[in-house]
Write a protein that holds these residues in place. Sequence first.
Motif, PDB file in Angstrom:
ATOM      1  N   SER A   4      21.484   2.174 -20.209  1.00 47.72           N
ATOM      2  CA  SER A   4      21.737   0.744 -20.444  1.00 47.72           C
ATOM      3  C   SER A   4      21.043   0.293 -21.707  1.00 47.72           C
ATOM      4  O   SER A   4      20.195   0.996 -22.252  1.00 47.72           O
ATOM      5  N   TYR A   5      21.419  -0.901 -22.163  1.00 50.89           N
ATOM      6  CA  TYR A   5      20.635  -1.571 -23.200  1.00 50.89           C
ATOM      7  C   TYR A   5      19.439  -2.189 -22.494  1.00 50.89           C
ATOM      8  O   TYR A   5      19.385  -2.226 -21.263  1.00 50.89           O
ATOM      9  N   GLU A   6      18.518  -2.740 -23.286  1.00 51.01           N
ATOM     10  CA  GLU A   6      17.427  -3.488 -22.650  1.00 51.01           C
ATOM     11  C   GLU A   6      18.067  -4.562 -21.796  1.00 51.01           C
ATOM     12  O   GLU A   6      18.991  -5.243 -22.253  1.00 51.01           O
ATOM     13  N   PHE A  21      17.714  13.284 -23.815  1.00 42.25           N
ATOM     14  CA  PHE A  21      19.001  12.895 -24.387  1.00 42.25           C
ATOM     15  C   PHE A  21      19.772  14.191 -24.616  1.00 42.25           C
ATOM     16  O   PHE A  21      19.347  15.061 -25.361  1.00 42.25           O
ATOM     17  N   LEU A  22      20.890  14.347 -23.941  1.00 40.61           N
ATOM     18  CA  LEU A  22      21.611  15.623 -23.962  1.00 40.61           C
ATOM     19  C   LEU A  22      22.725  15.615 -24.999  1.00 40.61           C
ATOM     20  O   LEU A  22      23.223  14.545 -25.364  1.00 40.61           O
ATOM     21  N   PRO A  23      23.154  16.793 -25.438  1.00 41.17           N
ATOM     22  CA  PRO A  23      24.326  16.840 -26.324  1.00 41.17           C
ATOM     23  C   PRO A  23      25.520  16.151 -25.652  1.00 41.17           C
ATOM     24  O   PRO A  23      25.629  16.159 -24.427  1.00 41.17           O
ATOM     25  N   GLU A  41      30.847   1.627 -25.252  1.00 40.62           N
ATOM     26  CA  GLU A  41      32.247   2.062 -25.237  1.00 40.62           C
ATOM     27  C   GLU A  41      32.407   3.500 -24.739  1.00 40.62           C
ATOM     28  O   GLU A  41      33.163   3.763 -23.810  1.00 40.62           O
ATOM     29  N   ASP A  42      31.680   4.419 -25.345  1.00 40.05           N
ATOM     30  CA  ASP A  42      31.965   5.811 -25.024  1.00 40.05           C
ATOM     31  C   ASP A  42      31.477   6.199 -23.627  1.00 40.05           C
ATOM     32  O   ASP A  42      32.208   6.836 -22.859  1.00 40.05           O
ATOM     33  N   SER A  43      30.243   5.810 -23.271  1.00 42.95           N
ATOM     34  CA  SER A  43      29.758   6.163 -21.924  1.00 42.95           C
ATOM     35  C   SER A  43      30.576   5.423 -20.863  1.00 42.95           C
ATOM     36  O   SER A  43      30.780   5.932 -19.750  1.00 42.95           O
ATOM     37  N   PHE A  44      31.060   4.245 -21.209  1.00 45.88           N
ATOM     38  CA  PHE A  44      31.924   3.454 -20.319  1.00 45.88           C
ATOM     39  C   PHE A  44      33.216   4.231 -20.002  1.00 45.88           C
ATOM     40  O   PHE A  44      33.643   4.325 -18.840  1.00 45.88           O
ATOM     41  N   ASP A  71      22.948   0.268 -37.147  1.00 41.09           N
ATOM     42  CA  ASP A  71      22.092   0.650 -36.013  1.00 41.09           C
ATOM     43  C   ASP A  71      22.930   0.752 -34.751  1.00 41.09           C
ATOM     44  O   ASP A  71      22.466   0.571 -33.655  1.00 41.09           O
ATOM     45  N   ASN A  72      24.199   1.040 -34.977  1.00 37.61           N
ATOM     46  CA  ASN A  72      25.144   0.996 -33.877  1.00 37.61           C
ATOM     47  C   ASN A  72      25.472   2.408 -33.414  1.00 37.61           C
ATOM     48  O   ASN A  72      26.379   3.047 -33.900  1.00 37.61           O
ATOM     49  N   PHE A  73      24.715   2.850 -32.427  1.00 40.64           N
ATOM     50  CA  PHE A  73      24.737   4.227 -31.986  1.00 40.64           C
ATOM     51  C   PHE A  73      26.104   4.710 -31.484  1.00 40.64           C
ATOM     52  O   PHE A  73      26.568   5.781 -31.802  1.00 40.64           O
TER      53      PHE A  73
END
Length: 354
Positions: A189-191, A236-238, A257-260, A16-18
């Motif tokens: 963000s996460y919840e 939610f965009l490509p 990680e990636d958005s960071f 479940d790790n997007f």
Amino acid sequence: MTNQPTRCDIFCAVVDNFGDAGVCWRLARLLADEHGWQVRLWIDDPAPLQRMAPDLAAGPVDVRIWPAAWPTRWPAADCADVVVEAFACELPLPYVEAMASRARPPVWLNLEYLSAERWVAGCHGMRSPHPRLPLVKYFFFPGFEEATGGLLRERDYDARRSRFDEAAFRAEFGLPPRSANELVISLFSYENPVLPELMKAWAASATPDRPIRVLRPGGSEATEIHGNLSVHPLPFLPQPRYDEVLWASDLNFVRGEDSFVRAQWAGSPFVWQIYPQAEGAHLVKLDAFLAIHPAGARLRAFWLAWNGAGTLDWPDFAANLPALDAPMLQWARTLAARPDLASKLVQFCLERLK
Ligand code: TRH
């Protein structure tokens, strides 16, 4: 080596790790697009990919579903030259046996999570011989220092950015033209139990002279307006278009990680919500990043509070924002001047495939 393109198999267990899918997809695209590698991405759940890459069927990456049960034998000829095991997911045993049966075994990498901790540079590239088979696995660590595997970045990043049309972006998503002094914040963000408090602080600090507009990518709620604060959901965009959200904003809240990493390329102030781990292990990683970032001291209190450690002081952070622009840009430039992760990975593998 013949002059055939290098074949690469990337194995990614999403569970479940997007974000794992996000990192693997970005790497797969870079290896195929920029290095001409023939890439197969084995993934157990294609759902996150379909959201990030609705056009994935058009190639160039060959996406394969990781089956519930693998065949008991895997033909050696069907093993790639380079095998990337993402985030220590376990490779299917028949595939590993097929790797070992090849006259020249593939270069086998375990792609690790990104961390700014000091030990990373020392562990990047370390060998781990297989206990039973004639195979060696190498640890490939992304990172911020020269001696690590670097960060994922596309060659056309600057060109895409210079073509970005903020007015057209805003019109496309029903946002009014930017008003003078508007503070635009993207929020991914996460919840987070602190979010209601932050929303209240935003509503309290927004004024007609300094309205706040929050963009929530992937948000499904209706637009909300509280005085001079407005909160807009975005679809939610490509994956490449998520950069546009960051470019359209003055401050970016990112996660994982990636958005960071993308927020760092954008070069605007950002706030990182790190993926929470047991016993506060994530706070050590958060601190390691703050320690190497030129604005770390100014970011520390607010970032810690956003990650559950301390009291959130939005007015103090907001007053600091103008002083963050220069160090953020400087950091983006320093990192961008270094070789990117895909190029480093290619070089690492080609040296071992000679
Ligand atoms: O989803 P994440 O939380 O991923 C994380 C990290 O991989 C982390 O290291 C891991 O430990 C944790 O999962 C369990 O956040 P991240 O890494 O930012 O990944 C989100 C991906 O979604 C990223 O590739 C950007 C992409 N994205 C889009 O493509 N479109 C969008 O509109 C948005 C908001 C995101």
